[in-house]
Design a protein around this motif. Sequence first.
Motif, short mmCIF file in Angstrom:
data_model
loop_
_atom_site.label_atom_id
_atom_site.label_comp_id
_atom_site.label_asym_id
_atom_site.label_seq_id
_atom_site.Cartn_x
_atom_site.Cartn_y
_atom_site.Cartn_z
N PHE A 29 0.86 -1.18 0.00
CA PHE A 29 0.00 0.00 0.00
C PHE A 29 0.90 1.24 0.00
O PHE A 29 1.63 1.48 0.96
N VAL A 30 0.83 2.03 -1.08
CA VAL A 30 1.72 3.17 -1.26
C VAL A 30 0.89 4.46 -1.21
O VAL A 30 0.07 4.71 -2.10
N HIS A 31 1.11 5.25 -0.19
CA HIS A 31 0.30 6.46 0.05
C HIS A 31 0.61 7.56 -0.96
O HIS A 31 1.51 7.44 -1.80
N GLY A 32 -0.13 8.64 -0.88
CA GLY A 32 0.05 9.79 -1.76
C GLY A 32 0.85 10.89 -1.09
O GLY A 32 1.65 10.65 -0.17
N THR A 102 -1.72 1.94 -4.93
CA THR A 102 -1.25 3.28 -4.62
C THR A 102 -2.37 4.30 -4.82
O THR A 102 -3.39 4.01 -5.45
N HIS A 103 -2.17 5.47 -4.25
CA HIS A 103 -3.20 6.51 -4.30
C HIS A 103 -2.56 7.84 -4.66
O HIS A 103 -1.46 8.17 -4.17
N SER A 104 -3.21 8.58 -5.54
CA SER A 104 -2.86 9.96 -5.83
C SER A 104 -1.41 10.07 -6.31
O SER A 104 -0.98 9.38 -7.23
N ASN A 105 -0.60 10.93 -5.66
CA ASN A 105 0.79 11.16 -6.06
C ASN A 105 1.67 9.93 -5.89
O ASN A 105 2.74 9.84 -6.50
N SER A 268 -15.07 10.41 -3.99
CA SER A 268 -14.25 11.60 -3.88
C SER A 268 -12.79 11.20 -3.71
O SER A 268 -12.46 10.02 -3.50
N HIS A 269 -11.89 12.17 -3.78
CA HIS A 269 -10.46 11.85 -3.67
C HIS A 269 -10.13 11.20 -2.33
O HIS A 269 -9.27 10.33 -2.26
#
Length: 287
Positions: A29-32, A102-105, A268-269
């Motif tokens: 799990f890779v955050h933003g 992963t999410h976002s950036n 939503s984001h």
Amino acid sequence: MRSSVLSSLACMAVLALPGLAHANVGVAFVHGTGKQTNALADYWTAPFVDSVRQGLPNPANYVVINCDFEQYMWDPEAAGCLAGQLTTFINNKKITSMVVITHSNGGNVIRWILSNPTYDSRYPKIISTIKWVDALAPSSLGTPLADAVTAGNGFEQSLGWLLGYKSEAVTMQQTSHMAFYNSNYLYGTAGRPALPRQLWAVVGTDVDSSPVDSDSYCGGYTLNVGLETTQNWLDDCSDGFLECSSQGGAGYVWLYDTEFATGGEPLSHNQSRRNCFGLDVILRNDV
């Protein structure tokens, strides 16, 4: 499209590698954007991670990354940190096949690794271990909101809660900057080489924040109100932070939120990193 492509790849893999059925599968799990020290609690939440990892043959084969993604994607604190934690996970758990969520950036940071295998000696093993990337609302083409924050106008204060103030990551996610990186350093966008491992995007298309709609409270009602406000500066199709075109700008679009979400709800984001409307079940079945 995804099912046919993956079925073909799976068949070829099984024919070439009979032992593949015994692969030791893991999920990362890779955050933003943000400097995370406890992304499990502060970014993803345990209910989301615990639900998704139940899809693994061994649910203990998971890692939640904690890095400083306020830096440029190639920095030691960003891609370097990610490479280090993924390598430790692969080696310690003897992972032979890994799905990255992963999410976002975070999608940009993992794309840097996939696109630049000679940049770091750890990258090739990581790339060869990755099965595919599930990118939740990736900021592949950047966001006009980063342009607004960097411009330093009055809009900056109202956006700080969402993406921070003029960090390197915010500067990087300006639309013109991402266009440059995509054209020169990153793979997977139109006209560029394909990524060595497929990236599948889940796209959020809208924001609901009605106080009388219980769905608006998933992921935090206040955050959804804020995202509906920032949506006014974006295209009609957006998750409050990223336009749909940016989310689907690299790799392949796997799903739009309304195609799978319970009740056809948009994500939503913030909701696209939570167990909202069946997202966790989709990912659980995928890993």
